[in-house]
Design an enzyme around this catalytic site. Structure first.
Site, PDB file in Angstrom:
ATOM      1  N   HIS A 115       0.823  -1.213   0.000  1.00  0.00           N
ATOM      2  CA  HIS A 115       0.000   0.000   0.000  1.00  0.00           C
ATOM      3  C   HIS A 115       0.854   1.259   0.000  1.00  0.00           C
ATOM      4  CE1 HIS A 115       1.060   0.841   4.186  1.00  0.00           C
ATOM      5  NE2 HIS A 115       0.957  -0.462   4.389  1.00  0.00           N
ATOM      6  N   HIS A 160       0.796  -5.608   2.732  1.00  0.00           N
ATOM      7  CA  HIS A 160       1.543  -4.809   3.698  1.00  0.00           C
ATOM      8  C   HIS A 160       2.994  -5.276   3.747  1.00  0.00           C
ATOM      9  CE1 HIS A 160      -2.270  -3.160   5.320  1.00  0.00           C
ATOM     10  NE2 HIS A 160      -2.734  -4.314   4.874  1.00  0.00           N
ATOM     11  N   ARG A 168      -5.700   1.324   4.361  1.00  0.00           N
ATOM     12  CA  ARG A 168      -4.577   1.794   3.544  1.00  0.00           C
ATOM     13  C   ARG A 168      -4.345   0.896   2.331  1.00  0.00           C
ATOM     14  NH1 ARG A 168      -3.089  -0.314   8.410  1.00  0.00           N
ATOM     15  NH2 ARG A 168      -1.262  -1.687   8.626  1.00  0.00           N
TER      16      ARG A 168
END
Length: 250
Positions: free
Chosen positions: A12, A184, A63
């Site tokens: 992200h 992530h 996110r």
């Protein structure tokens, strides 16, 4: 021998807590303006490289979903990204939300490095009140009971990420599709650990920069042609990864 498609991994864009130098974990901050620009730039890189995903998988955290939505919009994808909780960031336990700089002063480099970078290092668990708030947060509403732990090692993350590889990514790639996976720093480190067969030392040294598409192409046996994949913008990715490393890593 089966044919394999193309897998694109994308961390992200920068989040508000990334910018503040805090351990985010399963907290759910939005992207910064810079993070949104990173997502748009990632989409442009994909388009320029002729990579048009047939499906986008993302974690359930804001996110990542914001990043996935921006990329999908910029590329004109018809299907909405598919949200999978297994792609969520690791739970940093009692480190969650705290300043990295303050924790370095409190615990020192060696201890903090063990908790955040090694395969089996597990930060101290968060208390039950904080854990309860996480489990009741909107981003984790669909996560099975007991799946949100009080703290996680990278090894624990790799076990849930393996489910995504086996059930969602590999079947699509077997059909020759181009698949985008938005995750992530740690969920993607865990996926690279599995794809590349990394050693403990290699995964400890691996840093995934925000907003930089990482492309894997596979042979007929499902093994990467190029171990570690290839960034679409190698220079920018290396510079960004060095910045992550200078801050102590993901």
């Amino acid at each position: 021998m089966p044919g394999f498609g193309t897998l694109v991994l994308l961390r992200h864009g920068e989040s508000v807590l990334n910018a503040e130098g805090r351990f985010t974990g399963l907290l759910d901050p939005p992207l910064t303006a810079e993070g949104r620009c990173e997502a748009e730039d990632a989409a442009r890189l994909l388009a320029a490289s002729g990579l048009h995903p047939t499906i986008v998988f993302t974690s359930t955290l804001l996110r990542a979903t914001e990043t996935a939505d921006i990329v999908a919009r910029e590329l004109g994808l018809a299907e909405e990204p598919v949200r999978l909780w297994q792609l969520n960031e690791r739970n940093y336990g009692s480190l969650t939300g705290r300043s990295k700089a303050e924790l370095w002063s409190e615990f020192g480099d060696e201890v903090l490095h063990f908790w955040r970078r090694t395969l089996y290092g597990t930060p101290p668990p968060m208390d039950q009140e904080a854990l309860g708030k996480l489990r009741n947060s909107p981003a984790l509403a669909g996560v099975p009971a007991g799946a949100v732990l009080a703290s996680e090692s990278l090894c624990a993350v790799s076990k849930r990420v393996k489910e995504v590889w086996v059930r969602s990514l590999r079947p699509r790639l077997l059909r020759g599709e181009t698949v985008l996976c938005v995750g992530h720093g740690n969920s993607l480190r865990a996926l690279c650990f599995l794809l590349d067969g990394l050693s403990e030392a290699e995964v400890e040294a691996l840093n995934i920069p925000t907003g930089q598409p990482l492309v894997y192409r596979f042979d007929g046996w499902g093994l990467p042609f190029l171990r570690g994949g290839r960034y679409l913008n190698p220079l920018a990715a290396r510079t960004a990864a060095e910045k992550v490393a200078a801050e102590g890593g993901t």
